[in-house]
Enzyme design. Structure first.
Site, short mmCIF file in Angstrom:
data_model
loop_
_atom_site.label_atom_id
_atom_site.label_comp_id
_atom_site.label_asym_id
_atom_site.label_seq_id
_atom_site.Cartn_x
_atom_site.Cartn_y
_atom_site.Cartn_z
N LYS A 60 8.04 -5.82 -11.97
CA LYS A 60 7.68 -6.92 -11.08
C LYS A 60 6.77 -7.93 -11.77
O LYS A 60 6.33 -8.90 -11.15
CB LYS A 60 7.02 -6.37 -9.81
CG LYS A 60 8.03 -5.66 -8.92
CD LYS A 60 7.43 -5.07 -7.68
CE LYS A 60 8.52 -4.40 -6.87
NZ LYS A 60 8.01 -3.63 -5.72
N CYS A 115 11.47 -1.53 2.49
CA CYS A 115 10.68 -0.31 2.34
C CYS A 115 9.41 -0.34 3.18
O CYS A 115 8.38 0.22 2.80
CB CYS A 115 10.33 -0.03 0.88
SG CYS A 115 11.75 0.31 -0.14
N HIS A 153 4.05 -0.24 1.94
CA HIS A 153 5.36 0.11 1.40
C HIS A 153 5.54 1.63 1.57
O HIS A 153 4.56 2.37 1.51
CB HIS A 153 5.34 -0.27 -0.09
CG HIS A 153 6.64 -0.18 -0.81
ND1 HIS A 153 7.17 1.01 -1.23
CD2 HIS A 153 7.50 -1.14 -1.23
CE1 HIS A 153 8.31 0.77 -1.88
NE2 HIS A 153 8.53 -0.52 -1.88
N ASP A 191 -2.61 -0.63 -4.21
CA ASP A 191 -1.22 -0.81 -4.62
C ASP A 191 -1.05 -2.27 -5.04
O ASP A 191 -0.96 -3.17 -4.21
CB ASP A 191 -0.31 -0.46 -3.43
CG ASP A 191 1.14 -0.87 -3.66
OD1 ASP A 191 1.45 -1.46 -4.72
OD2 ASP A 191 1.97 -0.60 -2.77
N GLN A 212 2.83 -5.96 -6.11
CA GLN A 212 3.16 -7.39 -5.97
C GLN A 212 2.08 -8.28 -6.56
O GLN A 212 2.36 -9.39 -7.02
CB GLN A 212 3.31 -7.76 -4.49
CG GLN A 212 4.51 -7.17 -3.80
CD GLN A 212 5.83 -7.65 -4.38
OE1 GLN A 212 5.93 -8.76 -4.91
NE2 GLN A 212 6.84 -6.81 -4.31
C1 LIG Z 1 7.83 -2.52 -5.27
C2 LIG Z 1 6.66 -2.03 -4.56
C3 LIG Z 1 6.27 -0.69 -4.63
C4 LIG Z 1 7.07 0.34 -5.37
O1 LIG Z 1 7.20 -0.01 -6.71
P1 LIG Z 1 8.29 0.71 -7.63
O2 LIG Z 1 8.35 -0.16 -8.84
O3 LIG Z 1 9.58 0.69 -6.86
O4 LIG Z 1 7.80 2.07 -7.89
C5 LIG Z 1 5.13 -0.32 -3.96
N1 LIG Z 1 4.41 -1.19 -3.27
C6 LIG Z 1 4.74 -2.50 -3.18
C7 LIG Z 1 3.87 -3.43 -2.43
C8 LIG Z 1 5.88 -2.95 -3.82
O5 LIG Z 1 6.21 -4.23 -3.72
#
Ligand SMILES: *Cc1c(COP(=O)(O)O)cnc(C)c1O
Length: 422
Positions: free
Chosen positions: A241, A379, A138, A215, A218
């Site tokens: 999320k 993104c 992302h 990260d 998800q």
């Molecule tokens: C949504 C997302 C982000 C960013 O998260 P934010 O809540 O917008 O800060 C980063 N990495 C992944 C894989 C995402 O799905």
């Protein structure tokens, strides 16, 4: 005949599971509405999940009864607000199995968590060091590292992926050397749905003493997280999320590295003693929480964790994957469709393109039928470049979606194709 019976049996199982899930769906008031005269079909869960009543009520209840600023006051409301805030930290601690509470830092979200790390590790990164990310990251797991490289003279290297959307692990193993200072990888890809083998990635990085960042934006809502078992240095995710509110996120870090790196922002809360000559910093987690925090957001994420804990997660997973497989089967029958992301280890996210049709046009037409999907680059522009496409249509499923909603998606897609072909 036998296979026909087998299929019928699977359908019965799916229907039974879905009946259970529909009790959960009723907890989400937003889903019960019409969009353009049609029942809302919300398939944009990878962008943000909807919120159950318990989360909405927890935030409302906090503002109606307990709100004040935290940590500073001796009066009753301040004590209550502090307790609510710290209770939420305790819930997150248990949710990811952190060894203790002060290793949980509240941030605005995954993006801020990554920016915090990329900023605060600056003193540990030198010229000629290498930072590894993957081709499926992302933007929020790309750009902060590019900036860190600009500041320090380090080099950003990209671990390649296969056409199916899997990290090329052999290439990765070759790329990790004694120059590798940090490896930052997405746990579950928001565009491809791939679940990455992060245990193996972390182990390899550790064998060269590299800092590991995961990260989990998800993954946190779909996969039980155990940071001690993973043994990563950092794990990050966002409240919105995982059925929680926007504007709140989590950074888990190992204690030694959190103590070693610099603060991210400076001001109130994060100090021990301030004089005009010198300031000393507060202990963890306050060192990284400058200013008045998002107290209501923390209460909300705490409630979302309670909600997740109340679910039968195995049942939820089976339901989501049943929706995914059902949709995949129907999508594959559409002429000119190309599925983007075919890992054998994936989650309930389905990205696709249709020959000669722009994803935005498809998204706009199916919105007329009440269907919410995401269209665009999600993104992940470099990933779009890899597949040589401008973007995809992405349907991402959650616990409250149904098989009949997928039928509606397919019908609407067929309509869109008919309209766009003219
Ligand atoms: C949504 C997302 C982000 C960013 O998260 P934010 O809540 O917008 O800060 C980063 N990495 C992944 C894989 C995402 O799905």
């Amino acid at each position: 005949m036998a296979s026909f019976l087998a299929i019928a049996k699977i359908d019965v199982m799916n229907a039974k599971r879905e009946k259970e899930m529909m009790k959960i769906r009723e907890e989400f008031p937003i889903l019960d509405q019409k969009i353009n005269g049609e029942d809302l079909v919300y398939l944009d869960n990878a962008a943000s999940t909807q919120k159950p009543r318990t989360v909405i009520n927890a935030i409302k209840n906090y503002y109606e009864n307990d709100h004040s600023n935290v940590h500073r006051g001796v009066h009753t409301l301040s004590v209550r607000a502090t307790e609510a805030y710290e209770r939420a930290r305790q819930k997150v601690t248990e949710f990811v199995n952190s060894p203790n509470k002060h290793q949980i830092i509240f941030t605005k979200g995954t993006t801020e968590s990554i920016n915090l790390i990329a900023s605060s590790v600056t003193n540990l990164i030198e010229k000629n060091d290498e930072i590894l990310i993957t081709a499926m990251e992302h933007h929020s797991n790309i750009v902060p590292w590019q900036e860190l490289c600009k500041r320090t003279g380090a080099t950003l290297k990209v671990i390649p992926i296969s056409e199916d959307g899997d990290i090329l692990m052999d290439k990765y193993r070759e790329m990790v050397t004694n120059k590798t200072k940090l490896v930052s990888v997405v746990h579950l890809s928001n565009t491809l749905g791939t679940i990455n083998p992060i245990e193996k990635i972390i182990n390899k990085a550790k064998s060269h003493s590299a800092i590991t960042v995961i990260d989990g934006a998800q993954a946190a809502g779909h996969i039980p997280i155990d940071v001690q078992k993973l043994d990563c240095d950092f794990y990050l995710f966002s409240g919105h999320k995982i059925y929680g509110p926007t504007g709140i996120g989590v950074l888990y870090g190992k204690e030694d590295i959190l103590n070693k790196i610099d603060p991210y922002q400076y001001g109130g809360e994060m100090i021990l003693k301030v004089t005009f000559d010198e300031t000393t910093y507060n202990d963890l987690p306050h060192k990284f929480e400058a200013g008045t925090p998002n107290i209501a957001g923390a209460v909300g994420i705490g409630a979302s964790i309670d909600f997740i804990n109340s679910l039968d997660r195995d049942l939820c997973h089976k339901h989501e994957m049943s929706l995914h497989d059902y949709a995949m089967d129907k999508l594959e029958r559409i002429d000119g469709i190309r599925i983007i992301g075919r890992s054998s280890n994936k989650s309930a996210i389905l990205s696709f393109v249709i020959d000669g049709m722009h994803p935005h046009d498809i998204g706009t037409i199916i919105n007329q039928k009440g269907i919410a999907v995401r269209t665009g680059h999600h993104c992940t522009m470099p990933l779009m470049d890899f597949y040589e496409i401008p973007g995809t249509v992405r349907a991402s499923f959650s616990i409250y979606n149904t098989h009949s909603e997928i039928d509606k998606l397919i019908d609407a897609l067929k309509l869109a194709i008919k309209m766009l072909k003219q």
